[in-house]
Scaffold this motif. Sequence first.
Motif, PDB file in Angstrom:
ATOM      1  N   HIS A 179      -3.741  24.336   5.965  1.00 19.49           N
ATOM      2  CA  HIS A 179      -3.790  24.763   4.575  1.00 19.49           C
ATOM      3  C   HIS A 179      -4.347  26.173   4.434  1.00 19.49           C
ATOM      4  CE1 HIS A 179      -2.970  20.693   2.875  1.00 19.49           C
ATOM      5  NE2 HIS A 179      -3.414  20.347   4.067  1.00 19.49           N
ATOM      6  N   ALA A 180      -4.085  26.765   3.279  1.00 20.08           N
ATOM      7  CA  ALA A 180      -4.499  28.141   3.023  1.00 20.08           C
ATOM      8  C   ALA A 180      -6.011  28.317   3.071  1.00 20.08           C
ATOM      9  CB  ALA A 180      -3.968  28.602   1.661  1.00 20.08           C
ATOM     10  N   ASP A 181      -6.770  27.249   2.817  1.00 25.03           N
ATOM     11  CA  ASP A 181      -8.231  27.370   2.857  1.00 25.03           C
ATOM     12  C   ASP A 181      -8.792  27.164   4.263  1.00 25.03           C
ATOM     13  OD1 ASP A 181      -7.984  24.623   3.189  1.00 25.03           O
ATOM     14  OD2 ASP A 181      -9.548  24.116   1.732  1.00 25.03           O
ATOM     15  N   GLY A 182      -7.911  26.935   5.248  1.00 28.86           N
ATOM     16  CA  GLY A 182      -8.344  26.826   6.635  1.00 28.86           C
ATOM     17  C   GLY A 182      -8.416  25.423   7.195  1.00 28.86           C
ATOM     18  N   ARG A 183      -8.326  24.411   6.367  1.00 28.65           N
ATOM     19  CA  ARG A 183      -8.434  23.039   6.863  1.00 28.65           C
ATOM     20  C   ARG A 183      -7.086  22.560   7.405  1.00 28.65           C
ATOM     21  NH1 ARG A 183     -10.341  19.718   1.898  1.00 28.65           N
ATOM     22  NH2 ARG A 183     -10.798  21.793   1.084  1.00 28.65           N
ATOM     23  N   ASP A 184      -7.143  21.475   8.179  1.00 28.73           N
ATOM     24  CA  ASP A 184      -5.935  20.811   8.673  1.00 28.73           C
ATOM     25  C   ASP A 184      -5.982  19.351   8.249  1.00 28.73           C
ATOM     26  OD1 ASP A 184      -4.553  22.821  10.616  1.00 28.73           O
ATOM     27  OD2 ASP A 184      -6.681  22.925  11.126  1.00 28.73           O
ATOM     28  N   THR A 185      -4.861  18.849   7.725  1.00 24.37           N
ATOM     29  CA  THR A 185      -4.800  17.455   7.297  1.00 24.37           C
ATOM     30  C   THR A 185      -3.732  16.704   8.076  1.00 24.37           C
ATOM     31  OG1 THR A 185      -3.378  18.097   5.438  1.00 24.37           O
ATOM     32  CG2 THR A 185      -5.744  17.837   5.005  1.00 24.37           C
ATOM     33  N   PHE A 186      -3.866  15.388   8.097  1.00 23.93           N
ATOM     34  CA  PHE A 186      -3.166  14.526   9.053  1.00 23.93           C
ATOM     35  C   PHE A 186      -1.717  14.215   8.693  1.00 23.93           C
ATOM     36  CE2 PHE A 186      -2.453  10.120  10.789  1.00 23.93           C
ATOM     37  CZ  PHE A 186      -2.385  10.488  12.137  1.00 23.93           C
ATOM     38  N   GLY A 187      -1.397  14.148   7.406  1.00 20.53           N
ATOM     39  CA  GLY A 187      -0.043  13.750   7.028  1.00 20.53           C
ATOM     40  C   GLY A 187       0.170  12.258   7.173  1.00 20.53           C
ATOM     41  N   HIS A 188       1.368  11.863   7.636  1.00 24.32           N
ATOM     42  CA  HIS A 188       1.735  10.459   7.812  1.00 24.32           C
ATOM     43  C   HIS A 188       1.614   9.658   6.507  1.00 24.32           C
ATOM     44  CE1 HIS A 188       2.327  10.462  12.202  1.00 24.32           C
ATOM     45  NE2 HIS A 188       1.402  11.414  12.184  1.00 24.32           N
ATOM     46  N   GLU A 220       3.760  -4.472   7.630  1.00 25.84           N
ATOM     47  CA  GLU A 220       4.852  -3.711   8.220  1.00 25.84           C
ATOM     48  C   GLU A 220       4.980  -2.352   7.539  1.00 25.84           C
ATOM     49  OE1 GLU A 220       8.477  -5.914   8.239  1.00 25.84           O
ATOM     50  OE2 GLU A 220       7.689  -7.498   9.548  1.00 25.84           O
ATOM     51  N   VAL A 221       5.145  -1.307   8.330  1.00 30.53           N
ATOM     52  CA  VAL A 221       5.278   0.049   7.801  1.00 30.53           C
ATOM     53  C   VAL A 221       6.721   0.280   7.364  1.00 30.53           C
ATOM     54  CG1 VAL A 221       5.092   2.503   8.338  1.00 30.53           C
ATOM     55  CG2 VAL A 221       3.377   0.898   9.219  1.00 30.53           C
ATOM     56  N   LEU A 222       6.921   0.510   6.080  1.00 31.02           N
ATOM     57  CA  LEU A 222       8.245   0.750   5.530  1.00 31.02           C
ATOM     58  C   LEU A 222       8.608   2.226   5.548  1.00 31.02           C
ATOM     59  CD1 LEU A 222       8.111  -1.594   2.380  1.00 31.02           C
ATOM     60  CD2 LEU A 222       8.802  -2.144   4.728  1.00 31.02           C
ATOM     61  N   LEU A 223       7.603   3.089   5.526  1.00 30.67           N
ATOM     62  CA  LEU A 223       7.824   4.535   5.557  1.00 30.67           C
ATOM     63  C   LEU A 223       6.639   5.200   6.222  1.00 30.67           C
ATOM     64  CD1 LEU A 223       9.423   7.113   4.583  1.00 30.67           C
ATOM     65  CD2 LEU A 223       7.959   7.062   2.547  1.00 30.67           C
ATOM     66  N   ASP A 224       6.908   6.095   7.178  1.00 29.69           N
ATOM     67  CA  ASP A 224       5.896   6.949   7.782  1.00 29.69           C
ATOM     68  C   ASP A 224       6.510   8.340   7.865  1.00 29.69           C
ATOM     69  OD1 ASP A 224       4.194   8.417   9.431  1.00 29.69           O
ATOM     70  OD2 ASP A 224       3.742   6.728  10.744  1.00 29.69           O
ATOM     71  N   MET A 225       5.989   9.273   7.068  1.00 28.81           N
ATOM     72  CA  MET A 225       6.591  10.599   6.967  1.00 28.81           C
ATOM     73  C   MET A 225       6.152  11.557   8.073  1.00 28.81           C
ATOM     74  SD  MET A 225       6.780  11.185   2.830  1.00 28.81           S
ATOM     75  CE  MET A 225       7.674  12.738   3.037  1.00 28.81           C
ATOM     76  N   GLY A 226       5.288  11.091   8.991  1.00 34.02           N
ATOM     77  CA  GLY A 226       4.881  11.955  10.087  1.00 34.02           C
ATOM     78  C   GLY A 226       4.288  13.252   9.575  1.00 34.02           C
ATOM     79  N   VAL A 237       0.853  -1.184   0.000  1.00 34.10           N
ATOM     80  CA  VAL A 237       0.000   0.000   0.000  1.00 34.10           C
ATOM     81  C   VAL A 237       0.891   1.238   0.000  1.00 34.10           C
ATOM     82  CG1 VAL A 237      -1.520   1.405   1.444  1.00 34.10           C
ATOM     83  CG2 VAL A 237      -2.083  -0.981   1.002  1.00 34.10           C
ATOM     84  N   ILE A 238       0.598   2.161  -0.900  1.00 33.63           N
ATOM     85  CA  ILE A 238       1.358   3.401  -1.040  1.00 33.63           C
ATOM     86  C   ILE A 238       0.371   4.552  -0.880  1.00 33.63           C
ATOM     87  CG2 ILE A 238       2.867   4.752  -2.541  1.00 33.63           C
ATOM     88  CD1 ILE A 238       3.363   2.017  -4.065  1.00 33.63           C
ATOM     89  N   ALA A 239       0.562   5.348   0.171  1.00 28.07           N
ATOM     90  CA  ALA A 239      -0.425   6.374   0.519  1.00 28.07           C
ATOM     91  C   ALA A 239       0.264   7.719   0.727  1.00 28.07           C
ATOM     92  CB  ALA A 239      -1.187   5.969   1.780  1.00 28.07           C
ATOM     93  N   ALA A 240       0.320   8.520  -0.331  1.00 27.10           N
ATOM     94  CA  ALA A 240       0.840   9.884  -0.226  1.00 27.10           C
ATOM     95  C   ALA A 240      -0.269  10.775   0.319  1.00 27.10           C
ATOM     96  CB  ALA A 240       1.314  10.381  -1.582  1.00 27.10           C
ATOM     97  N   ALA A 241       0.096  11.687   1.239  1.00 27.93           N
ATOM     98  CA  ALA A 241      -0.931  12.421   1.973  1.00 27.93           C
ATOM     99  C   ALA A 241      -0.683  13.919   1.998  1.00 27.93           C
ATOM    100  CB  ALA A 241      -1.009  11.899   3.406  1.00 27.93           C
ATOM    101  N   GLN A 242      -1.778  14.651   2.157  1.00 26.30           N
ATOM    102  CA  GLN A 242      -1.713  16.068   2.484  1.00 26.30           C
ATOM    103  C   GLN A 242      -1.398  16.215   3.977  1.00 26.30           C
ATOM    104  OE1 GLN A 242      -1.886  18.587   0.431  1.00 26.30           O
ATOM    105  NE2 GLN A 242      -2.835  17.753  -1.415  1.00 26.30           N
ATOM    106  N   CYS A 243      -0.763  17.359   4.342  1.00 22.17           N
ATOM    107  CA  CYS A 243      -0.308  17.507   5.715  1.00 22.17           C
ATOM    108  C   CYS A 243      -0.288  18.963   6.154  1.00 22.17           C
ATOM    109  CB  CYS A 243       1.111  16.919   5.845  1.00 22.17           C
ATOM    110  SG  CYS A 243       1.802  16.989   7.497  1.00 22.17           S
ATOM    111  N   GLY A 244      -0.795  19.227   7.366  1.00 21.67           N
ATOM    112  CA  GLY A 244      -0.629  20.531   7.982  1.00 21.67           C
ATOM    113  C   GLY A 244      -1.827  21.449   7.827  1.00 21.67           C
TER     114      GLY A 244
END
Length: 276
Positions: A214-223, A232-238, A205-212
């Motif tokens: 944002h300019a429109d006021g929302r907050d996203t989770f990242g990771h 097993e988690v091979l990468l977690d970008m926090g 599973v490969i899951a690229a995410a929005q994070c932090g």
Amino acid sequence: MRIALLQMNSGIDPAENAATMVDAVAEAKAGGATMVFTPEMSGLLDQKRKRAAAHLTTEGEDSVLAAVRTAAAEHGIWVHIGSLALRAEGDPDRLVNRGFVIDDKGEIRARYDKIHLFDVDLDTGESWRESSTYDAGEQAVIAETPLGPLGMSVCYDLRFADLYRALSDAGATLITIPAAFTVPTGKAHWHVLMRARAIESAAFVIAAAQCGHHADGRDTFGHSLVVDPWGEVLLDMGDTLGVGFADIDPARLDEVRKRIPVIRHRRPFAAPETAG
């Protein structure tokens, strides 16, 4: 095989978002990646409809898609754009949430329109009504890539296991789940659902995410995550923005599928009946 993930904080200016993606393509190639993955809504993340409307186009007119295709060809790398908000070809008043697989010549190899739309009111006061603007996709999609058969999905699709069963039944060995997860649902469900989808599908599973924030006021989770078929988690970008790398080992897929052959053991069954 090395892959790269772009963890983004997409804003309300498509030109700035495109520049971030183009830079990530170059960085991914320099880091030895065969393919780079971006999040859901990479080109524009703006919940104010009137402001966003000025930037929304059809696929053929989209400047972000054009810029990324050019970068893929220039650097000779495959790109998965998690999704872009685009005007529907048949109805300019409706939108689609569409992901793309682009090859190392800049050609579009696959498209996927998000099937499951997120309509909900949260305790935080946030309210989302994707169906009021977006048309749902109707077709599951697998793209042939240098990494193997890649099953495509987007964000809220994560919660519908039948989609991933269909993708793995059809031969997917990798699954993309690009997202713009909210913080409350991310904390509660992100890691456990991503690992579950990998385990039950016996796939990466490969899951690229929005994070932090944002300019429109929302907050996203990242990771942004890469999970192997054993869970097993091979990468977690926090909460770190930018490009991260992970190595995909095809031998791991064979090992797990031999150890627990869940796909081969799936059986058809009748719908449940209520007893009594």
